[in-house]
Design an enzyme around this catalytic site. Structure first.
Site, PDB file in Angstrom:
ATOM      1  N   HIS A  88     -10.660 -30.466  -3.790  1.00 22.76           N
ATOM      2  CA  HIS A  88      -9.832 -30.597  -2.338  1.00 22.76           C
ATOM      3  C   HIS A  88     -10.497 -31.837  -1.871  1.00 22.76           C
ATOM      4  O   HIS A  88     -11.600 -32.231  -2.127  1.00 22.76           O
ATOM      5  CB  HIS A  88     -10.148 -29.458  -1.678  1.00 22.76           C
ATOM      6  CG  HIS A  88     -11.491 -29.120  -1.508  1.00 22.76           C
ATOM      7  ND1 HIS A  88     -12.254 -29.513  -0.180  1.00 22.76           N
ATOM      8  CD2 HIS A  88     -12.331 -28.101  -1.943  1.00 22.76           C
ATOM      9  CE1 HIS A  88     -13.317 -28.908  -0.051  1.00 22.76           C
ATOM     10  NE2 HIS A  88     -13.430 -27.926  -1.130  1.00 22.76           N
ATOM     11  N   ASP A  90     -10.553 -32.373   1.607  1.00 28.56           N
ATOM     12  CA  ASP A  90     -10.814 -32.174   3.229  1.00 28.56           C
ATOM     13  C   ASP A  90     -12.362 -31.752   3.156  1.00 28.56           C
ATOM     14  O   ASP A  90     -12.678 -31.135   1.985  1.00 28.56           O
ATOM     15  CB  ASP A  90     -10.156 -31.220   3.724  1.00 28.56           C
ATOM     16  CG  ASP A  90      -9.923 -29.822   2.986  1.00 28.56           C
ATOM     17  OD1 ASP A  90     -10.127 -29.828   1.922  1.00 28.56           O
ATOM     18  OD2 ASP A  90      -9.966 -28.747   3.800  1.00 28.56           O
ATOM     19  N   ASP A 119     -19.450 -30.995  -1.345  1.00 31.54           N
ATOM     20  CA  ASP A 119     -18.445 -30.084  -1.439  1.00 31.54           C
ATOM     21  C   ASP A 119     -16.995 -31.050  -0.673  1.00 31.54           C
ATOM     22  O   ASP A 119     -17.045 -31.063   0.372  1.00 31.54           O
ATOM     23  CB  ASP A 119     -18.655 -29.048  -0.393  1.00 31.54           C
ATOM     24  CG  ASP A 119     -17.638 -27.916  -0.337  1.00 31.54           C
ATOM     25  OD1 ASP A 119     -16.712 -28.014  -1.196  1.00 31.54           O
ATOM     26  OD2 ASP A 119     -17.587 -27.150   0.733  1.00 31.54           O
ATOM     27  N   GLU A 156      -8.138 -27.124   2.044  1.00 38.39           N
ATOM     28  CA  GLU A 156      -8.746 -26.116   1.185  1.00 38.39           C
ATOM     29  C   GLU A 156      -9.879 -25.221   2.157  1.00 38.39           C
ATOM     30  O   GLU A 156      -9.843 -24.104   2.384  1.00 38.39           O
ATOM     31  CB  GLU A 156      -9.552 -26.566  -0.131  1.00 38.39           C
ATOM     32  CG  GLU A 156     -10.134 -25.429  -1.023  1.00 38.39           C
ATOM     33  CD  GLU A 156     -11.647 -25.218  -0.508  1.00 38.39           C
ATOM     34  OE1 GLU A 156     -11.780 -24.006  -0.991  1.00 38.39           O
ATOM     35  OE2 GLU A 156     -11.970 -25.596   0.812  1.00 38.39           O
ATOM     36  N   GLU A 157     -10.367 -26.092   3.330  1.00 39.41           N
ATOM     37  CA  GLU A 157     -11.410 -25.319   4.029  1.00 39.41           C
ATOM     38  C   GLU A 157     -10.810 -24.472   5.162  1.00 39.41           C
ATOM     39  O   GLU A 157     -11.483 -24.047   5.660  1.00 39.41           O
ATOM     40  CB  GLU A 157     -12.209 -26.532   4.474  1.00 39.41           C
ATOM     41  CG  GLU A 157     -13.169 -27.174   3.572  1.00 39.41           C
ATOM     42  CD  GLU A 157     -14.089 -26.516   2.992  1.00 39.41           C
ATOM     43  OE1 GLU A 157     -14.329 -25.355   3.254  1.00 39.41           O
ATOM     44  OE2 GLU A 157     -14.985 -27.225   2.088  1.00 39.41           O
ATOM     45  N   GLU A 182     -15.825 -27.508  -7.853  1.00 39.85           N
ATOM     46  CA  GLU A 182     -16.591 -27.131  -6.663  1.00 39.85           C
ATOM     47  C   GLU A 182     -18.085 -26.851  -7.007  1.00 39.85           C
ATOM     48  O   GLU A 182     -18.394 -26.942  -8.000  1.00 39.85           O
ATOM     49  CB  GLU A 182     -16.271 -25.822  -5.904  1.00 39.85           C
ATOM     50  CG  GLU A 182     -14.668 -25.647  -5.416  1.00 39.85           C
ATOM     51  CD  GLU A 182     -14.959 -26.075  -4.003  1.00 39.85           C
ATOM     52  OE1 GLU A 182     -15.927 -26.442  -3.571  1.00 39.85           O
ATOM     53  OE2 GLU A 182     -13.663 -25.586  -3.301  1.00 39.85           O
TER      54      GLU A 182
END
Length: 403
Positions: A88, A90, A119, A156-157, A182
């Site tokens: 991801h 974001d 992350d 995603e967050e 991740e």
């Protein structure tokens, strides 16, 4: 065709370009893409350019204004299912206590410091470098039977807008496995709990506090709901399962009342419920609503509504699945220690596993517990390069003709 030799695989893995990993990590970190905020577009543009420069075919699809998913693919067609990498673009807000600008990359020896370094912009850079190396497989006598793709999603967050769009309109390729890049400290995670949010609204009847019996206290009713949730938590904790333990509740927000001298006519609970594989937030909400009614909390002037607002599914992949075994061997062959287990965090991989039926693991550089979402977030460049080499080895183990 005989399987590729160990020497050939090692030579291919060694072509991972550490400079590319470092440069792309830094460039991605310096595009903030903070969520909430809906600003992933600039980071995706950097990622798309890098993918094209190493020869990948790239498509982007906006799921909201300036919020594009990216799909980058190595190869045009293949006779067998391929390998999907998932990430991801974001990052979470920076928060306090940074010792420098979160979006100006700093170096401390081997560490790359900046929001999103662990992350998971470093993981994205490692995947791109791995795919660049895999594009040279033919030079080492290695032919891949399936395509290799990177899917980078937005949001995603927060609410998973990106991955929800993907499972509603899947990529036009078949995949034998999915690796979510991740940060796992290079441990092979074969199962994750999911996440869900619920809103619990309690309404009662206001009255003067001198005659509370004239009203119905929404806060007292909400307290009874909190007790029910605690009881449910204790029951789940008493019967954990080996890989992922048990689902957990967290009451993160309580708001209610109008004043100290008024019987409160309203109360709101914002609740996080971590899901076990196979659980759904709808079923969890229905079960809690049934418990509330059975306990006699609602009725007689009290109304309680339980509304699911977000769901990210959990998943579990068999310990003996080829993807799991290949990834664990690849990490060790790349010079790092690893283990196979579960994860308390949630990720987009649950959608790929549940909705697309693709065996999924999480494997990436960086420390989810000690670096992600924290001030002065960092990732080791050495670990980024090791991850990229492990990705190369995993792809070859799964996809090479003759293996």
């Amino acid at each position: 065709m005989p399987p590729p030799s160990a020497d050939a695989i090692t030579a291919l893995a060694e072509t991972v370009d550490a400079a590319l990993v470092e440069t792309l990590t830094c460039e991605l970190v310096e595009q903030p893409s903070v969520n909430p905020g809906g600003t992933e577009g600039a980071a995706v543009a950097v990622l798309a350019r890098a993918c094209r420069e190493v020869g990948l075919a790239v498509t982007t699809t906006e799921v909201a204004p300036d919020r594009p998913n990216l799909l980058a693919t190595l190869g045009e067609s293949a006779p067998a299912p391929g390998l999907l990498f998932l990430g991801h673009t974001d990052v979470v807000p920076t928060g306090p206590n940074w010792t420098g600008d979160p979006f100006v990359v700093r170096r401390d020896g081997d560490l790359v410091i900046g929001r999103g370094a662990a992350d998971m912009k470093g993981g994205l850079a490692a995947v791109v470098a791995a795919m660049a190396a895999l594009s040279r497989a033919g030079e080492f006598g290695i032919t891949l039977s399936g395509l290799v793709s990177l899917l980078a999603t937005v949001d995603e967050e927060e609410h998973g807008l990106g991955v929800r769009a993907v499972v509603a309109d899947p990529p036009p390729h078949d995949y034998a496995g999915c690796i979510v890049a991740e940060p796992t400290s290079l441990q092979v995670v074969r199962g994750c709990r999911g996440a869900s949010y619920l809103q619990i609204e309690v309404t009662g009847r206001a009255a003067h506090s001198g005659r509370p019996s004239d009203g119905r206290s929404a806060i007292e009713a909400a307290a009874a709901v909190v007790w029910l949730i605690g009881r449910d938590q204790a029951e789940m904790a008493a019967d954990p399962e080996p890989l992922l333990g048990f689902g957990t509740w967290n009451i993160g927000v309580i708001e209610g009342g109008q004043g100290i001298n008024i019987v409160p006519p309203n109360c709101y609970l914002g609740v996080d419920r971590r899901l076990m594989p196979g659980e759904s937030v709808t079923a969890v909400a229905d079960r809690l609503a049934g418990q509330i009614t059975a306990a006699g909390i609602d009725g007689d002037g009290i109304e309680v509504t339980v509304t699911p607002t977000m769901e990210m599914p959990g998943f579990a992949t068999d310990a003996e699945a080829p993807l799991v075994l290949a990834a664990a061997a690849a990490v060790e062959q790349s010079g790092a220690a690893t283990s196979i287990g579960g994860w308390s965090a949630a990720c987009d991989g649950g959608f790929i596993s549940r909705d697309l039926g693709v065996p999924t693991i999480v494997l990436g550089p960086g420390d989810i517990n000690n670096q992600a979402h924290q001030p002065d977030e960092s990732v080791s460049l050495t670990e980024l390069v090791t991850a990229a080499r492990a990705y190369v080895r995993t792809a070859v183990a799964l996809l090479a003709d003759g293996s």
